[in-house]
Design a protein around this motif. Sequence first.
Motif, PDB file in Angstrom:
ATOM      1  N   VAL A 206       3.280  11.331 -15.939  1.00 14.04           N
ATOM      2  CA  VAL A 206       2.402  10.674 -15.508  1.00 14.04           C
ATOM      3  C   VAL A 206       1.906  10.559 -16.733  1.00 14.04           C
ATOM      4  N   LEU A 207       0.940  11.588 -17.054  1.00 13.05           N
ATOM      5  CA  LEU A 207      -0.393  11.468 -18.615  1.00 13.05           C
ATOM      6  C   LEU A 207       0.005  11.140 -19.398  1.00 13.05           C
ATOM      7  N   PRO A 208       1.430  11.215 -20.259  1.00 16.22           N
ATOM      8  CA  PRO A 208       2.242  10.189 -21.388  1.00 16.22           C
ATOM      9  C   PRO A 208       1.883   8.821 -21.013  1.00 16.22           C
ATOM     10  N   ASN A 209       2.431   8.738 -19.575  1.00 20.42           N
ATOM     11  CA  ASN A 209       2.103   6.960 -19.719  1.00 20.42           C
ATOM     12  C   ASN A 209       1.535   6.139 -19.500  1.00 20.42           C
ATOM     13  N   ALA A 210       0.008   7.771 -19.231  1.00 20.82           N
ATOM     14  CA  ALA A 210      -1.243   7.090 -18.912  1.00 20.82           C
ATOM     15  C   ALA A 210      -2.174   7.201 -20.262  1.00 20.82           C
ATOM     16  N   ARG A 211      -1.700   7.080 -21.303  1.00 22.43           N
ATOM     17  CA  ARG A 211      -2.919   7.060 -22.192  1.00 22.43           C
ATOM     18  C   ARG A 211      -3.867   6.072 -22.693  1.00 22.43           C
ATOM     19  N   PRO A 212      -3.704   4.832 -22.517  1.00 19.56           N
ATOM     20  CA  PRO A 212      -4.639   3.873 -22.703  1.00 19.56           C
ATOM     21  C   PRO A 212      -4.826   4.364 -21.592  1.00 19.56           C
ATOM     22  N   ALA A 213      -5.560   4.440 -20.392  1.00 17.01           N
ATOM     23  CA  ALA A 213      -6.697   4.712 -19.820  1.00 17.01           C
ATOM     24  C   ALA A 213      -7.247   6.096 -19.733  1.00 17.01           C
ATOM     25  N   LEU A 214      -6.398   6.653 -20.412  1.00 16.04           N
ATOM     26  CA  LEU A 214      -7.356   8.046 -21.049  1.00 16.04           C
ATOM     27  C   LEU A 214      -8.209   8.375 -22.331  1.00 16.04           C
ATOM     28  N   LEU A 215      -7.092   6.962 -23.217  1.00 14.05           N
ATOM     29  CA  LEU A 215      -8.095   6.368 -24.565  1.00 14.05           C
ATOM     30  C   LEU A 215      -9.076   5.549 -24.084  1.00 14.05           C
ATOM     31  N   THR A 216      -9.099   4.799 -23.405  1.00 13.67           N
ATOM     32  CA  THR A 216     -10.667   4.012 -23.184  1.00 13.67           C
ATOM     33  C   THR A 216     -11.231   5.120 -22.418  1.00 13.67           C
ATOM     34  N   LEU A 217     -10.891   5.846 -21.026  1.00 13.74           N
ATOM     35  CA  LEU A 217     -12.520   6.595 -20.884  1.00 13.74           C
ATOM     36  C   LEU A 217     -12.603   7.609 -21.927  1.00 13.74           C
ATOM     37  N   ALA A 218     -12.109   8.179 -22.558  1.00 15.89           N
ATOM     38  CA  ALA A 218     -12.612   9.382 -23.847  1.00 15.89           C
ATOM     39  C   ALA A 218     -13.340   8.431 -24.833  1.00 15.89           C
ATOM     40  N   ILE A 219     -13.413   7.736 -24.933  1.00 19.36           N
ATOM     41  CA  ILE A 219     -14.135   6.794 -25.295  1.00 19.36           C
ATOM     42  C   ILE A 219     -15.507   6.989 -25.209  1.00 19.36           C
ATOM     43  N   PHE A 220     -15.504   5.951 -24.082  1.00 20.13           N
ATOM     44  CA  PHE A 220     -16.356   5.457 -23.142  1.00 20.13           C
ATOM     45  C   PHE A 220     -17.297   7.104 -22.848  1.00 20.13           C
ATOM     46  N   THR A 221     -16.749   8.123 -22.163  1.00 22.55           N
ATOM     47  CA  THR A 221     -17.748   9.316 -22.848  1.00 22.55           C
ATOM     48  C   THR A 221     -18.417   9.793 -23.564  1.00 22.55           C
ATOM     49  N   PHE A 222     -17.041   9.477 -25.010  1.00 21.07           N
ATOM     50  CA  PHE A 222     -17.925  10.609 -25.374  1.00 21.07           C
ATOM     51  C   PHE A 222     -19.392  10.026 -26.270  1.00 21.07           C
ATOM     52  N   VAL A 223     -19.335   8.046 -26.307  1.00 26.14           N
ATOM     53  CA  VAL A 223     -20.281   7.804 -26.766  1.00 26.14           C
ATOM     54  C   VAL A 223     -21.243   7.606 -25.576  1.00 26.14           C
ATOM     55  N   ASN A 224     -21.044   7.807 -24.641  1.00 22.96           N
ATOM     56  CA  ASN A 224     -22.355   8.220 -23.714  1.00 22.96           C
ATOM     57  C   ASN A 224     -23.124   9.569 -23.797  1.00 22.96           C
ATOM     58  N   ASN A 225     -22.325   9.718 -24.071  1.00 23.01           N
ATOM     59  CA  ASN A 225     -23.211  11.778 -24.666  1.00 23.01           C
ATOM     60  C   ASN A 225     -23.473  11.362 -25.611  1.00 23.01           C
ATOM     61  N   TRP A 226     -22.933  11.330 -26.746  1.00 21.50           N
ATOM     62  CA  TRP A 226     -23.429  11.334 -28.173  1.00 21.50           C
ATOM     63  C   TRP A 226     -24.677  10.526 -28.274  1.00 21.50           C
ATOM     64  N   ASN A 227     -25.078  10.031 -27.206  1.00 20.37           N
ATOM     65  CA  ASN A 227     -26.634   8.579 -27.129  1.00 20.37           C
ATOM     66  C   ASN A 227     -27.519   9.269 -26.445  1.00 20.37           C
ATOM     67  N   ASP A 228     -26.748  10.376 -25.528  1.00 19.67           N
ATOM     68  CA  ASP A 228     -27.633  10.609 -24.456  1.00 19.67           C
ATOM     69  C   ASP A 228     -28.944  11.171 -24.825  1.00 19.67           C
ATOM     70  N   LEU A 229     -29.484  11.233 -24.502  1.00 16.76           N
ATOM     71  CA  LEU A 229     -30.837  11.713 -24.866  1.00 16.76           C
ATOM     72  C   LEU A 229     -31.858  12.357 -23.842  1.00 16.76           C
TER      73      LEU A 229
END
Length: 295
Positions: A206-229
């Motif tokens: 399942v995970l290898p076929n879900a790489r697009p969704a995982l990458l999208t979620l990873a970017i959103f999560t990283f950016v949101n937490n990096w910018n969190d004050l």
Amino acid sequence: MTSITTLPGSVAATPARATRRRGTGRVGSILLFIAALAASALVLLPIAIIAFTAFKPVAEVNAYPPTLLPEAWTLDNFAQIFEELPFGRLIVNSFVFAGGVTAFALLFDSLAAYALARIDFRGSRVLLIAIIASLMIPFQATLIPIYQLVSDLGWVNTYAGLIAPRAADAFGIFFLRQFFLSLPRDLDNAARLDGASEWRTFWNVVLPNARPALLTLAIFTFVNNWNDLLWPLVFTTDAEMGTITSGLTLLTGPGGIIPQGVMMAGSLIAVLPLAIMFLLVQRRFIESVASTGLK
């Protein structure tokens, strides 16, 4: 023999109409291009102001009327921010915080999403409704109870206190569940017929076929937490354990006046890792966003 009657002027009118359509299409394309340029300029203007102000001396920062480009370029603002703050440690803390939250969120969110999407168990629907309902609870409403729990565990001013409460996210679970539902169940069934365990089916199929969704979620999560004050500002009282965003709030000049040039230098440094990351994964990110909408 049957003759074909042609209306007068019809042959000449067809090329004329085609020419008018091409002209209208060309004008429309030009207008769209101008609108895109204007929108891009509005979006990039604040970033340009931050970048140019970071290289201005104090006299130019406070000058009126203000100017966009500095007349005398200087690196004093960048040197000053490393003198006034433990900025190198703040950068490391930001990477540990945002990267740690992203790694744990991808693991736990994908596990929960897999269970809700691919495993039939009693109460799964109720659990899904509860997860979706939690998205409607304001973050600020849970901040004090979470802080009390973190304080009781002795995790204030620690990486564990910053990362652990955000190790899973309701939006990430729901997002990945919807993507997992779009994957063919024949993949799971074939793996189980071959004797694969539930964990191996999840990890290797399942995970290898879900790489697009995982990458999208990873970017959103990283950016949101990096910018969190608010989160690092509440859960860290030691300047050495803060992040870039919380550390910039400590900048004060003589008389409590915020040095704008130094603040812009810190903001520019905070933006650079995100810009570099986006440039590196831009193509994959666009493909991921597009593919998550396919069924």
